[in-house]
Design a protein around this motif. Structure first.
Motif, PDB file in Angstrom:
ATOM      1  N   SER A  29       0.846  -1.199   0.000  1.00  0.00           N
ATOM      2  CA  SER A  29       0.000   0.000   0.000  1.00  0.00           C
ATOM      3  C   SER A  29       0.880   1.246   0.000  1.00  0.00           C
ATOM      4  O   SER A  29       1.874   1.313   0.719  1.00  0.00           O
ATOM      5  CB  SER A  29      -0.935   0.016   1.211  1.00  0.00           C
ATOM      6  OG  SER A  29      -0.199  -0.002   2.423  1.00  0.00           O
ATOM      7  N   TRP A 171       5.351   4.647   1.460  1.00  0.00           N
ATOM      8  CA  TRP A 171       4.716   3.376   1.830  1.00  0.00           C
ATOM      9  C   TRP A 171       4.532   3.289   3.339  1.00  0.00           C
ATOM     10  O   TRP A 171       5.038   4.122   4.095  1.00  0.00           O
ATOM     11  CB  TRP A 171       5.583   2.215   1.339  1.00  0.00           C
ATOM     12  CG  TRP A 171       5.361   1.900  -0.103  1.00  0.00           C
ATOM     13  CD1 TRP A 171       4.608   0.887  -0.620  1.00  0.00           C
ATOM     14  CD2 TRP A 171       5.885   2.614  -1.233  1.00  0.00           C
ATOM     15  NE1 TRP A 171       4.625   0.933  -2.001  1.00  0.00           N
ATOM     16  CE2 TRP A 171       5.395   1.985  -2.402  1.00  0.00           C
ATOM     17  CE3 TRP A 171       6.705   3.729  -1.373  1.00  0.00           C
ATOM     18  CZ2 TRP A 171       5.702   2.409  -3.681  1.00  0.00           C
ATOM     19  CZ3 TRP A 171       7.016   4.178  -2.647  1.00  0.00           C
ATOM     20  CH2 TRP A 171       6.523   3.523  -3.782  1.00  0.00           C
ATOM     21  N   ASP A 177       0.236   3.371   8.679  1.00  0.00           N
ATOM     22  CA  ASP A 177      -0.215   3.277   7.301  1.00  0.00           C
ATOM     23  C   ASP A 177       0.469   4.349   6.461  1.00  0.00           C
ATOM     24  O   ASP A 177       0.979   5.346   6.982  1.00  0.00           O
ATOM     25  CB  ASP A 177      -1.735   3.433   7.229  1.00  0.00           C
ATOM     26  CG  ASP A 177      -2.181   4.818   7.639  1.00  0.00           C
ATOM     27  OD1 ASP A 177      -2.215   5.709   6.779  1.00  0.00           O
ATOM     28  OD2 ASP A 177      -2.477   5.015   8.838  1.00  0.00           O
TER      29      ASP A 177
END
Length: 210
Positions: A29, A171, A177
């Motif tokens: 992600s 990232w 996150d």
């Protein structure tokens, strides 16, 4: 921010390379979904400006990381898994063209072991726009060093360094996150080492001014 027509401006594109499209090496992600499109819009706007303002162009510098780690996707000898694409090659949204210098680095900072500082000083840059990867590593390190070294030729209350919120990305790190890492990294730089803006605002205020 000042218009490029009256302030010698440089654009620095950091590590926008195919290696960062690796499906798993950096994580699964990433922040800033609009990163690539904003980089493309920015570069297109600068090149259009330069075509119309050849007496006061915006200097474009591409910085590419060449890792010395044998397994790194950024090692210039390595291809991305299942492809013939070399990780060290530039992404299509930031492909250099003739006349745009490409600076090769081997560490986080674009100023260590390169000629970038000398080139910026020779150009007489008074204002610097920064975009690239990754927000918390090479972008942050380079911005901090540039501010500390006072590379820009004209004093600024905000260091004259413009950092693009939506044309930088990173990232996840540990339990954090990617959007959190990105936001905190930018907040740590803003108003001390640089001023953080959106790409569209910079295009309007710096590049497209009459």
């Amino acid at each position: 921010m000042k218009p490029a027509t009256v302030t010698k401006t440089a654009l620095l594109l950091i590590d926008i390379q195919e290696a960062f499209r690796h499906p798993t090496f950096w994580g699964t992600s990433r922040s800033t979904p609009s990163f690539e499109s904003n980089v493309a819009k920015l570069l297109q706007a600068v090149r259009k400006y330069n075509a119309a303002h050849q007496q006061q162009p915006i200097a474009i510098f591409h910085v590419h990381h060449h890792s010395e780690g044998l397994s790194s996707p950024l090692n210039p000898l390595n291809q991305l898994p299942g492809t013939s694409i070399y990780g060290a090659s530039p992404q299509s949204c930031a492909m250099p063209v003739e006349g745009e210098p490409v600076i090769t680095k081997h560490v986080n900072s674009a100023l260590i072991g390169t000629g970038l500082e000398a080139q910026l000083r020779s150009f007489g840059a008074q204002q610097l726009i920064v975009s690239g990867l990754t927000t918390d590593h090479c972008v942050s390190t380079t911005v901090r060093m540039m501010a500390n070294l006072k590379i820009l030729a004209e004093p600024h209350d905000d260091n004259g360094i413009i950092l693009l919120r939506d044309a930088t990305a990173t990232w996840a790190r540990g339990e954090f996150d990617p959007e959190t890492v990105h936001a905190v990294s930018l907040a740590s730089l803003n108003e001390e080492f640089a001023s953080v803006y959106e790409t569209s605002d910079v295009i309007k205020a710096v590049i497209e001014t009459l």
